[in-house]
Design a protein around this motif. Structure first.
Motif, PDB file in Angstrom:
ATOM      1  N   LEU A 144       0.835  -1.192   0.000  1.00 57.76           N
ATOM      2  CA  LEU A 144       0.000   0.000   0.000  1.00 57.76           C
ATOM      3  C   LEU A 144       0.875   1.249   0.000  1.00 57.76           C
ATOM      4  CD1 LEU A 144      -2.538  -1.171   2.744  1.00 57.76           C
ATOM      5  CD2 LEU A 144      -2.722  -1.457   0.268  1.00 57.76           C
ATOM      6  N   THR A 145       0.218   2.379  -0.060  1.00 59.14           N
ATOM      7  CA  THR A 145       0.966   3.622   0.100  1.00 59.14           C
ATOM      8  C   THR A 145       1.435   3.747   1.552  1.00 59.14           C
ATOM      9  OG1 THR A 145      -1.034   4.880   0.606  1.00 59.14           O
ATOM     10  CG2 THR A 145      -0.405   4.688  -1.717  1.00 59.14           C
ATOM     11  N   THR A 146       2.322   4.714   1.787  1.00 55.54           N
ATOM     12  CA  THR A 146       2.853   4.882   3.147  1.00 55.54           C
ATOM     13  C   THR A 146       1.747   5.252   4.128  1.00 55.54           C
ATOM     14  OG1 THR A 146       4.973   5.589   2.218  1.00 55.54           O
ATOM     15  CG2 THR A 146       4.558   6.109   4.541  1.00 55.54           C
ATOM     16  N   ALA A 147       0.837   6.119   3.707  1.00 55.04           N
ATOM     17  CA  ALA A 147      -0.271   6.514   4.585  1.00 55.04           C
ATOM     18  C   ALA A 147      -1.199   5.336   4.872  1.00 55.04           C
ATOM     19  CB  ALA A 147      -1.044   7.668   3.953  1.00 55.04           C
ATOM     20  N   GLN A 148      -1.509   4.539   3.832  1.00 57.89           N
ATOM     21  CA  GLN A 148      -2.376   3.378   4.038  1.00 57.89           C
ATOM     22  C   GLN A 148      -1.700   2.321   4.900  1.00 57.89           C
ATOM     23  OE1 GLN A 148      -3.074   2.338  -0.042  1.00 57.89           O
ATOM     24  NE2 GLN A 148      -4.957   3.554  -0.182  1.00 57.89           N
ATOM     25  N   THR A 149      -0.409   2.143   4.714  1.00 54.21           N
ATOM     26  CA  THR A 149       0.333   1.161   5.518  1.00 54.21           C
ATOM     27  C   THR A 149       0.343   1.551   6.989  1.00 54.21           C
ATOM     28  OG1 THR A 149       1.740   0.655   3.618  1.00 54.21           O
ATOM     29  CG2 THR A 149       2.541  -0.013   5.763  1.00 54.21           C
ATOM     30  N   ALA A 150       0.584   2.821   7.252  1.00 54.06           N
ATOM     31  CA  ALA A 150       0.604   3.289   8.639  1.00 54.06           C
ATOM     32  C   ALA A 150      -0.774   3.172   9.283  1.00 54.06           C
ATOM     33  CB  ALA A 150       1.089   4.736   8.688  1.00 54.06           C
ATOM     34  N   ALA A 151      -1.821   3.468   8.515  1.00 61.18           N
ATOM     35  CA  ALA A 151      -3.186   3.381   9.056  1.00 61.18           C
ATOM     36  C   ALA A 151      -3.539   1.939   9.397  1.00 61.18           C
ATOM     37  CB  ALA A 151      -4.174   3.947   8.042  1.00 61.18           C
ATOM     38  N   ARG A 152      -3.178   0.997   8.536  1.00 60.74           N
ATOM     39  CA  ARG A 152      -3.485  -0.401   8.824  1.00 60.74           C
ATOM     40  C   ARG A 152      -2.661  -0.918  10.000  1.00 60.74           C
ATOM     41  NH1 ARG A 152      -3.339  -4.799   4.045  1.00 60.74           N
ATOM     42  NH2 ARG A 152      -1.094  -4.383   4.176  1.00 60.74           N
ATOM     43  N   ALA A 153      -1.412  -0.507  10.114  1.00 62.38           N
ATOM     44  CA  ALA A 153      -0.583  -0.928  11.248  1.00 62.38           C
ATOM     45  C   ALA A 153      -1.131  -0.370  12.557  1.00 62.38           C
ATOM     46  CB  ALA A 153       0.862  -0.480  11.030  1.00 62.38           C
ATOM     47  N   LYS A 154      -1.589   0.886  12.549  1.00 62.35           N
ATOM     48  CA  LYS A 154      -2.187   1.471  13.755  1.00 62.35           C
ATOM     49  C   LYS A 154      -3.455   0.718  14.158  1.00 62.35           C
ATOM     50  CE  LYS A 154      -0.470   6.188  13.057  1.00 62.35           C
ATOM     51  NZ  LYS A 154      -0.857   7.595  12.749  1.00 62.35           N
ATOM     52  N   GLU A 155      -4.239   0.311  13.163  1.00 61.28           N
ATOM     53  CA  GLU A 155      -5.460  -0.461  13.466  1.00 61.28           C
ATOM     54  C   GLU A 155      -5.113  -1.797  14.115  1.00 61.28           C
ATOM     55  OE1 GLU A 155      -9.386  -1.603  13.793  1.00 61.28           O
ATOM     56  OE2 GLU A 155      -8.520   0.381  13.365  1.00 61.28           O
ATOM     57  N   SER A 156      -4.073  -2.451  13.656  1.00 63.42           N
ATOM     58  CA  SER A 156      -3.662  -3.726  14.262  1.00 63.42           C
ATOM     59  C   SER A 156      -3.201  -3.520  15.703  1.00 63.42           C
ATOM     60  CB  SER A 156      -2.535  -4.360  13.430  1.00 63.42           C
ATOM     61  OG  SER A 156      -2.991  -4.661  12.126  1.00 63.42           O
ATOM     62  N   ILE A 157      -2.418  -2.467  15.947  1.00 64.24           N
ATOM     63  CA  ILE A 157      -1.949  -2.195  17.303  1.00 64.24           C
ATOM     64  C   ILE A 157      -3.112  -1.862  18.236  1.00 64.24           C
ATOM     65  CG2 ILE A 157      -0.533  -0.659  18.717  1.00 64.24           C
ATOM     66  CD1 ILE A 157       1.097  -2.633  17.123  1.00 64.24           C
ATOM     67  N   SER A 158      -4.097  -1.117  17.734  1.00 65.31           N
ATOM     68  CA  SER A 158      -5.256  -0.770  18.565  1.00 65.31           C
ATOM     69  C   SER A 158      -6.071  -2.001  18.923  1.00 65.31           C
ATOM     70  CB  SER A 158      -6.129   0.253  17.833  1.00 65.31           C
ATOM     71  OG  SER A 158      -6.709  -0.322  16.664  1.00 65.31           O
ATOM     72  N   ARG A 159      -6.148  -2.953  18.023  1.00 68.25           N
ATOM     73  CA  ARG A 159      -6.878  -4.191  18.344  1.00 68.25           C
ATOM     74  C   ARG A 159      -6.123  -5.025  19.378  1.00 68.25           C
ATOM     75  NH1 ARG A 159      -9.796  -6.513  12.838  1.00 68.25           N
ATOM     76  NH2 ARG A 159     -10.778  -4.529  12.241  1.00 68.25           N
ATOM     77  N   LEU A 160      -4.812  -4.972  19.332  1.00 69.27           N
ATOM     78  CA  LEU A 160      -4.049  -5.644  20.389  1.00 69.27           C
ATOM     79  C   LEU A 160      -4.270  -4.967  21.732  1.00 69.27           C
ATOM     80  CD1 LEU A 160      -0.615  -6.395  18.651  1.00 69.27           C
ATOM     81  CD2 LEU A 160      -2.543  -7.932  19.006  1.00 69.27           C
ATOM     82  N   ASP A 161      -4.407  -3.633  21.723  1.00 66.97           N
ATOM     83  CA  ASP A 161      -4.626  -2.898  22.973  1.00 66.97           C
ATOM     84  C   ASP A 161      -6.006  -3.182  23.557  1.00 66.97           C
ATOM     85  OD1 ASP A 161      -2.136  -1.835  22.661  1.00 66.97           O
ATOM     86  OD2 ASP A 161      -2.830   0.047  21.774  1.00 66.97           O
ATOM     87  N   GLN A 162      -7.024  -3.349  22.706  1.00 66.15           N
ATOM     88  CA  GLN A 162      -8.406  -3.467  23.200  1.00 66.15           C
ATOM     89  C   GLN A 162      -8.856  -4.932  23.302  1.00 66.15           C
ATOM     90  OE1 GLN A 162     -10.698  -1.073  20.513  1.00 66.15           O
ATOM     91  NE2 GLN A 162      -9.488   0.765  20.892  1.00 66.15           N
ATOM     92  N   ASP A 163      -8.923  -5.607  22.162  1.00 63.60           N
ATOM     93  CA  ASP A 163      -9.504  -6.960  22.148  1.00 63.60           C
ATOM     94  C   ASP A 163      -8.640  -7.965  22.903  1.00 63.60           C
ATOM     95  OD1 ASP A 163     -11.490  -5.870  20.620  1.00 63.60           O
ATOM     96  OD2 ASP A 163     -10.607  -6.508  18.700  1.00 63.60           O
ATOM     97  N   MET A 164      -7.333  -7.892  22.704  1.00 61.32           N
ATOM     98  CA  MET A 164      -6.453  -8.868  23.342  1.00 61.32           C
ATOM     99  C   MET A 164      -6.503  -8.773  24.860  1.00 61.32           C
ATOM    100  SD  MET A 164      -4.928 -10.958  21.340  1.00 61.32           S
ATOM    101  CE  MET A 164      -3.640 -11.459  22.452  1.00 61.32           C
TER     102      MET A 164
END
Length: 229
Positions: free
Chosen positions: A127-147
């Motif tokens: 993906l583009t750099t902005a899209q890559t960063a947005a998807r990585a942030k979403e993964s980290i947020s799911r680790l913070d909440q759901d996990m």
């Protein structure tokens, strides 16, 4: 001797005549018999043929009737069977942007490298750099909440599946961000090691170890994304 010759000739003539009459009678009777047999066979064939013709005609009538009924039912069953105009849409731009980039439809001429710009035959597309960063942030947020919820409630199956589901794209995105920025490679490796420790604690169903490892992963993930994004 002269008187015997006429009698002999008459006798021979009479015998020949009788034989000729008998042969004629035999031939006539034989011919008559053949003719009678032939007539009987013709009549039998004619009767059979007429039966077959009648049967085929009745079959054709029943088939025609069934086709007529089926046609009437098809015309009156649903308006969806009515003929509609075919509308063509241009999907070339949509397909070029990645709609057809699935496993079955990937072009074999496309390279398999995961770091190239554009389409790739790899499971994830760059993906583009902005899209890559947005998807990585979403993964980290799911680790913070759901996990955190799964580990606190000891839902080990859900915790393991969620972690591995997020790690699939998270590792790919972080590696792309590291390459684009040119730094943070060692921090990314340390983060991956702590993620593996968290996965091991979840597999062992060790709640204390999983809670501690999750806290480390959350802190490292947040700082890593901030430094790379």
């Amino acid at each position: 001797s002269s008187s015997r010759r006429p009698r002999d000739s008459c006798t021979l003539q009479h015998t020949f005549t009788l034989l000729s009459d008998k042969m004629a009678a035999l031939s006539t009777s034989a011919f008559t018999g053949k003719a009678l047999v032939a007539k009987a066979q013709i009549r039998a064939k004619a009767s059979k043929a007429s039966v077959v013709v009648k049967a085929s005609a009745s079959d054709n009538k029943s088939k025609a009737a069934s086709l007529l009924v089926a046609g009437m039912v098809a015309l009156n069953a649903s308006p969806a069977l009515a003929l509609n105009a075919i509308e063509l849409t241009d999907q070339r731009v949509t397909n070029k942007e990645g709609l057809q980039l699935i496993y079955e439809a990937r072009d074999l001429n496309i390279a398999e490298t995961t770091r190239q710009d554009g389409a790739s035959r790899f499971a994830f597309q760059k993906l583009t750099t902005a899209q890559t960063a947005a998807r990585a942030k979403e993964s980290i947020s799911r680790l913070d909440q759901d996990m955190a919820t799964y580990v606190n409630k000891a839902y080990w199956t859900q915790a393991r599946n969620e972690l591995r589901r997020q790690v699939g794209t998270m590792r790919f995105d972080i590696n792309n961000l590291v390459e684009n920025k040119g730094s943070g490679k060692e921090d990314a490796k340390a983060f991956y090691k702590n993620v593996e420790k968290l996965d091991f604690a979840i597999r062992q169903k060790d709640k204390a170890a999983a809670t501690a490892a999750l806290a480390v992963v959350q802190a490292q993930g947040d700082s890593l994304i901030k430094s790379l994004a």
